[in-house]
Design an enzyme around this catalytic site. Sequence first.
Site, PDB file in Angstrom:
ATOM      1  N   ASP A  13       0.885  -1.170   0.000  1.00 13.09           N
ATOM      2  CA  ASP A  13       0.000   0.000   0.000  1.00 13.09           C
ATOM      3  C   ASP A  13       0.916   1.212   0.000  1.00 13.09           C
ATOM      4  OD1 ASP A  13      -1.626   2.132   0.572  1.00 13.09           O
ATOM      5  OD2 ASP A  13      -2.825   1.071   2.071  1.00 13.09           O
ATOM      6  N   TYR A 230      -0.738  -0.884  15.098  1.00 17.04           N
ATOM      7  CA  TYR A 230      -1.559  -0.990  13.900  1.00 17.04           C
ATOM      8  C   TYR A 230      -0.997  -0.118  12.775  1.00 17.04           C
ATOM      9  CZ  TYR A 230      -5.353  -0.772  10.632  1.00 17.04           C
ATOM     10  OH  TYR A 230      -6.083  -0.842   9.486  1.00 17.04           O
ATOM     11  N   LYS A 233      -3.962  -3.239   7.543  1.00 16.29           N
ATOM     12  CA  LYS A 233      -4.095  -4.691   7.551  1.00 16.29           C
ATOM     13  C   LYS A 233      -3.125  -5.314   6.559  1.00 16.29           C
ATOM     14  CE  LYS A 233      -6.457  -7.284  10.274  1.00 16.29           C
ATOM     15  NZ  LYS A 233      -5.936  -7.237  11.609  1.00 16.29           N
TER      16      LYS A 233
HETATM   17  C1  F6R Z   1      -8.050  -0.649   6.821  1.00 17.85           C
HETATM   18  C2  F6R Z   1      -7.818   0.698   6.365  1.00 17.85           C
HETATM   19  C3  F6R Z   1      -8.826   1.736   6.651  1.00 17.85           C
HETATM   20  C4  F6R Z   1      -8.348   2.747   7.683  1.00 17.85           C
HETATM   21  C5  F6R Z   1      -9.419   3.788   8.017  1.00 17.85           C
HETATM   22  C6  F6R Z   1      -8.919   4.863   8.963  1.00 17.85           C
HETATM   23  O1  F6R Z   1      -7.017  -1.478   6.443  1.00 17.85           O
HETATM   24  O2  F6R Z   1      -6.812   0.974   5.779  1.00 17.85           O
HETATM   25  O3  F6R Z   1     -10.050   1.151   7.019  1.00 17.85           O
HETATM   26  O4  F6R Z   1      -7.969   2.078   8.856  1.00 17.85           O
HETATM   27  O5  F6R Z   1      -9.867   4.422   6.830  1.00 17.85           O
HETATM   28  O6  F6R Z   1      -7.778   5.402   8.435  1.00 17.85           O
HETATM   29  P1  F6R Z   1      -7.011   6.650   9.059  1.00 17.85           P
HETATM   30  O7  F6R Z   1      -6.767   6.348  10.496  1.00 17.85           O
HETATM   31  O8  F6R Z   1      -5.781   6.717   8.236  1.00 17.85           O
HETATM   32  O9  F6R Z   1      -7.918   7.836   8.868  1.00 17.85           O
HETATM   33 MG    MG Z   2      -4.236   2.262   2.742  1.00 20.08          MG
HETATM   34 MG    MG Z   3      -5.063  -2.373   1.540  1.00 19.07          MG
END
Ligand code: F6R
Ligand code: MG
Ligand code: MG
Length: 373
Positions: A13, A230, A233
């Site tokens: 990513d 974290y 994923k």
């Molecule tokens: C899951 C993922 C998203 C983010 C969510 C919050 O793998 O990438 O669900 O966890 O959009 O993201 P932030 O904390 O970056 O705003």
């Molecule tokens: Mg991402």
């Molecule tokens: Mg992803």
Amino acid sequence: MPKKTTISVIKCDIGSLAGHHIVPKLLLEIAEKHLKKAQKQGMINSHYVFHAGDDLELLMVHEKGEENPKIHKIAWDTFQDAAKKAVSLKLYGAGQDLLKSAFSGNVRGMGPGVAEMEIEERRSDPIIVFAGDKASGSAFNFPLFRIFADPMNTAGLVIDPNLAGGFKFEVLDVMKNRKVVLKCPEEMYELIALVGTPERYMISRIWRAKDDLICATSSTTKLSLIAGKYVGKDDPVSIVRAQHGLPAVGEILAPFMHSYFVEGWMRGSHWGPLMPVGLEFSKCTIFDGPPRMVALGFQVCNGGIASDDDGTPLISDLFDDPAFDMARREAMEYAAALRRMGEFEPARLGAETMEYTTLPQVLKKLRRRFKPA
Ligand code: F6R
Ligand code: MG
Ligand code: MG
């Protein structure tokens, strides 16, 4: 020594458009440019660039073996370059999976996910690459079990004597970083006992028992265990080999006739229904999902991917098919049922998995307010 062919799928990513939902085209083009150059220089024989939601996926076929520093360097440089562009455009989560700054010969443990398989090409060797977004490495436990161990899924286990000897499964314990090999059908119950706990156990490799022919490999990264917190994923990839004494392509796709639940989805903190989709719908929307999976089929051919006359690899977008409409519909029905439960388990992942999310920071504030009861 017969010549061997290696299929490498390396993903990362490196930044996404409008939140965590899709890799924009211009980043795919940067990756295409890098892999085209690597192919021209003879480092790889074929390549295909695609994306699973917000993950950039590099499929490379070559003759350099698994864990080859040159191949991993191509992927690393591609991700660095694409991430640089993502940063300049202030794309979301730019470079999020590039956890380390200096490359040291292997992208494993540095953020990107890897699945690789070195094979001796059979007379004809059909391959399926699966790539998921908003799911974890263990998202393949259930379908891989069904494909290689469940006679109710794979008719060949019952009908074809070449499959009757069963398959060996390598299972990784991601918490203790150790692995075990179990043989099915003899140890089927023990295998389920382990891989039925996807938070901890992941199927990493599968061989045909009678001759140790490699049949499947999956990425098994746990980014949170590398970074200690974290960091998104571990959106997984898997390579599966098909036909002629192995499960047929249709048997490999059969488990995806229905949706099933995987860890991931919003903030990597929820159970979500897996939705098989064609590349066109490889993006995550509702509640950052639902978790999506794409499947690409191709033939390996003389160290590369069978290609048309101008060198374009022949790739079949397997889930781009109304046959998977039912699973997609089920996924949305399950999604609605889970979201009705909001942040109550089992919609949200169990406490142990949530340790690696931002939830502990929230709970920390309450610690002093607890009194003996
Ligand atoms: C899951 C993922 C998203 C983010 C969510 C919050 O793998 O990438 O669900 O966890 O959009 O993201 P932030 O904390 O970056 O705003
Ligand atoms: Mg991402
Ligand atoms: Mg992803």
